[in-house]
Structures are given as structure tokens and as C-alpha cells.
Scaffold this motif. Structure first.
Motif, PDB file in Angstrom:
ATOM      1  N   MET A  70       3.166   8.699  -5.858  1.00  0.00           N
ATOM      2  CA  MET A  70       4.218   7.490  -5.079  1.00  0.00           C
ATOM      3  C   MET A  70       5.874   7.284  -5.711  1.00  0.00           C
TER       4      MET A  70
ATOM      5  N   SER B 249      -7.208   0.787   4.584  1.00  0.00           N
ATOM      6  CA  SER B 249      -6.534   1.000   3.401  1.00  0.00           C
ATOM      7  C   SER B 249      -6.714  -0.883   2.650  1.00  0.00           C
ATOM      8  N   THR B 250      -5.737  -0.260   1.449  1.00  0.00           N
ATOM      9  CA  THR B 250      -5.492  -1.335   0.385  1.00  0.00           C
ATOM     10  C   THR B 250      -5.247  -2.531   1.742  1.00  0.00           C
TER      11      THR B 250
ATOM     12  N   ASP C 178       0.571  -1.329   0.202  1.00  0.00           N
ATOM     13  CA  ASP C 178      -0.056  -0.219   0.418  1.00  0.00           C
ATOM     14  C   ASP C 178       0.966   1.202   0.435  1.00  0.00           C
ATOM     15  N   SER C 179       0.018   2.850  -0.044  1.00  0.00           N
ATOM     16  CA  SER C 179       0.634   3.830  -0.496  1.00  0.00           C
ATOM     17  C   SER C 179       2.186   3.731   1.086  1.00  0.00           C
TER      18      SER C 179
HETATM   19  P1  13P Z   1      -3.751   2.101  -0.061  1.00  0.00           P
HETATM   20  O1  13P Z   1      -2.543   3.202   0.578  1.00  0.00           O
HETATM   21  O2  13P Z   1      -4.403   2.110   0.489  1.00  0.00           O
HETATM   22  O3  13P Z   1      -2.671   1.774  -0.430  1.00  0.00           O
HETATM   23  O4  13P Z   1      -4.811   3.550  -0.858  1.00  0.00           O
HETATM   24  C1  13P Z   1      -3.664   4.463  -2.135  1.00  0.00           C
HETATM   25  C2  13P Z   1      -4.919   4.405  -2.799  1.00  0.00           C
HETATM   26  O5  13P Z   1      -4.483   5.581  -4.539  1.00  0.00           O
HETATM   27  C3  13P Z   1      -6.232   3.940  -3.070  1.00  0.00           C
HETATM   28  O6  13P Z   1      -7.123   4.386  -4.521  1.00  0.00           O
END
Ligand code: 13P
Ligand code: SF4
Length: 356
Positions: free
Chosen positions: A95, A246-247, A71-72
Motif C-alpha cells: 500500500m 472488498s472491504t 480499501d486498497s
Molecule cells: P481490500 O482491497 O478489499 O481492502 O483488501 C486488501 C487486503 O489486503 C485484503 O486482505
């Protein structure tokens, strides 16, 4: 909720691109391309940092070659933990920028520099700065899905996996919050924490398409399924969730919950990792169709879809498509991101690999 609207809405300004089509690859051609990329990664001392929404072939390659799929928050953290000289970020531009902000000594490449994000585009630095200037008594918290310039104006950067505890922490300190850019995530955080928040008015074009009443129908068809929702989704969708996260948190839920089936309201790219971790479970895409639907993105981010084996190989070969950030902006963007990473470390959030 105390809500301020910063105009205009992103849809007025941003044209959502069509999903790109890539030349079909048979098994032999794909194997050759994968071999070429592996060789280039080794030659260039490069490592792949991929998001869960990109094509499964890229996620598989990142894992096979010592990179990460994450995830981010984890993507932001990974760059500094890697010894590689070059980070190749498969995802969207913010990112890549975060990787460069935190690792200025490394070269950061992306398969394409065209891969933006509707939230980033919906929050231009100049207008955002004016919004901050108009509310100097607020702490500025921005979502990671923003440009380096916007981050440079913030007190805190957050991702969806850490937004709640950080805002809880600020609220407990009596701070009022100016939040940008995602109004749906902002509203969710505001409701969960009770913090006083001013919200920028922008949204993710992918998650905004999930429809509450259509989801109700799908839930009736699959009463055994747990509903997993990314908090960039509209409130009527979030309200039906068994898990909002989150993802990484949604992937963990598929692995950990006893349910045999899941209705998933986030980008369909995430199914690759969910299938990998829990192949026996049934995954049902949450509906984007129905009244009021435009289905411009149909639950797949058109910018994430711009990442493919083809342009990854080209980026490595040519060394162009490099993320460059003006040094004065980069330096101002470091503290709010570092604050988030320090908070994550101190509170044990996201590590190690969220139990995956
Ligand atoms: P996450 O940080 O949950 O991976 O989400 C990033 C994102 O762009 C969701 O649309
Ligand atoms: Fe941005 Fe939405 Fe794409 Fe995530 S899915 S990168 S928030 S447009």
C-alpha cells in the motif's frame, strides 16, 4: 479451470510472524500520544492513509486529522487527491509502495517497513517474470497485493473491489489472462466471469484460515445473519456468502442490508468501521477453528497489526521508515495502476466513497 501452478506455496517459504504486543496505554497516555501525533502531522505537512484492518485507534486518528480510512483502491486514489507533502500509510508495504509509485514527488512514510503481506511474499518478481515469459499470449493482471517489481511486469493492476469488472472487460475483448498472486480470488473471478485464466498459486494466510464446515455450524446457530466474505477466502467459504466483496463492499453491506446480524469472514480490524456505521447491528466473526486449522493469524493480519500509535509517532518524528522505489521500476509500475484508476473513474467504481 485452466490452472497452472507456480511453485512453491507460500507457507513453505514464509514464516508468519506472531502478532506484536504493544505497551498498554491508559487514557491519559493514549491522549498524550494522539496529541503528539496530531502535532507532528501538522508540522510535517503529513496526512494518514489507513486501511480498515489496522487498529481502531489509527483509523480514528486518520479520520479526525483529514486523512482517510479505506480499501486498497481508495488508498491508491487518495494520495493524488491530497495536497499534503507527506503520506503516512498505515497498512502493509504494498500500500505504501502504490502510494509512492503514483506520487513520486511526495514522501511516503509507514509506521514500519516490516509489514509485508503473504501474497506479496508469495510472488517473487523473478519467478513471476518467468511465468509471464512462458505465457506471452496472456494479458497479465496482478492483484494490488504485490511488489512494485511485479506490478512493473503487469498490464493491469486490480484490487478486490474492481477485479471482476476489469476481468469481465478483458474477457469480452477475447483476452486470455495470467493472474497473480491470490489463487482464491483468481478462482472466484474466473468462476464469475468465465474468463480463461492461468492462476499463480499463492494465498492470504489470514483468509485461508476460514473454514467452510465450521461456518456451516455458525450459520445454523444464527440463521438470521447474513454472511459476508472477502474473496481471498477459500471456495467453500465463498460458496456460503450472501455478499462477496472488498472491504468497502462488506462494510457497505452491513450498513445497507436489513439483517440485524452478520457473520464476517475477513480480518477483524474491519469491525471498527462496521460498528461505527451500524452500531445497532451484531457482528459475528466467521470461524477459523476446526479440522485442519492452524490458526496462525486467527482472522487478524499479523502485518497489519504491526501498525500502532507508538511506531506511527516514531515514524513521524524521525522521518525514517520511508518507502523508496527505484525510478525505472516505478515508471513501469505506473501504467498498469493508472489503467485501473482510469477504468474505475470511467465506470464510476468506488467513488464517491462507495455510498458510505
Ligand atoms: P481490500 O482491497 O478489499 O481492502 O483488501 C486488501 C487486503 O489486503 C485484503 O486482505
Ligand atoms: Fe496480505 Fe492477507 Fe494481510 Fe491482506 S490480510 S495484507 S492479503 S496477508
Amino acid at each position: 479451470m485452466n490452472t497452472a501452478t507456480a511453485e512453491p506455496l507460500i507457507r513453505n517459504r514464509l514464516e508468519v510472524p506472531a502478532h506484536p504486543t504493544w505497551p498498554a496505554l491508559d487514557d491519559t497516555a493514549k491522549a498524550a500520544l494522539r496529541t503528539r501525533i496530531k502535532r507532528l502531522l501538522a508540522e510535517r505537512d503529513a496526512v494518514l492513509v489507513a486501511h480498515y484492518y489496522v487498529d481502531g485507534d489509527l483509523q480514528a486518528l486518520a479520520e479526525e486529522t483529514g486523512g482517510t480510512v479505506a480499501d486498497s483502491l481508495e488508498m491508491a486514489r487518495f494520495g493524488s487527491q491530497s495536497n499534503a507533502k507527506t503520506l503516512v500509510v498505515c497498512g502493509v508495504r504494498f500500500m505504501g509502495e502504490t502510494a509512492k509509485i503514483l506520487n513520486p514527488e511526495k514522501r511516503v512514510l509507514m509506521p514500519t517497513l516490516e509489514a509485508t503481506c503473504s501474497l506479496d511474499e508469495g510472488c517473487p518478481a523473478e519467478a513471476f517474470s518467468a511465468f509471464c515469459d512462458a505465457h506471452p499470449e496472456h494479458s497479465v493482471v496482478v492483484y494490488a497485493n504485490t511488489s512494485a517489481e511485479v506490478k512493473a511486469r503487469a498490464d493491469w493492476v486490480v484490487t478486490s473491489s474492481i477485479a471482476l469488472p476489469i476481468v469481465e472487460h478483458l474477457h469480452a475483448r477475447g483476452e486470455k489472462i495470467l493472474w497473480a498472486p491470490d489463487k482464491h480470488l483468481g478462482r472466484y473471478v474466473q468462476r464469475m466471469t468465465g474468463a480463461e485464466m492461468l492462476l499463480w498459486d499463492s494465498a492470504c494466510v489470514v483468509h485461508e484460515e476460514f473454514k467452510g464446515f465450521a461456518l456451516e455450524r455458525v450459520r445454523r446457530l444464527h440463521p438470521e445473519a447474513a454472511v459476508l466474505v472477502h474473496p481471498e477466502s477459500p471456495q467453500e467459504v465463498v460458496d456460503q456468502a450472501d455478499v462477496v466483496g472488498s472491504t468497502t463492499q462488506l462494510i457497505k453491506a452491513v450498513h445497507d442490508l436489513p439483517n440485524r446480524a452478520f457473520i464476517v469472514a475477513t480480518d477483524e480490524g474491519i469491525f471498527w468501521k462496521m460498528h461505527q456505521l451500524a452500531p445497532e447491528k451484531t457482528l459475528i466473526a466467521a470461524p477459523t477453528a476446526g479440522e485442519g486449522a492452524t490458526c496462525e493469524s486467527c482472522a487478524h493480519c499479523p502485518w497489519m497489526a504491526m501498525n500502532a500509535l507508538h511506531n506511527l509517532a516514531l515514524a513521524l518524528e524521525r522521518g525514517d521508515r520511508e518507502i523508496l522505489i527505484e525510478e525505472s521500476i516505478r515508471q513501469r509500475a505506473v501504467p498498469p495502476i493508472q489503467r485501473m484508476l482510469d477504468f474505475a473513474r470511467e465506470h464510476g467504481i468506488g467513488q464517491p466513497r462507495d455510498g458510505r
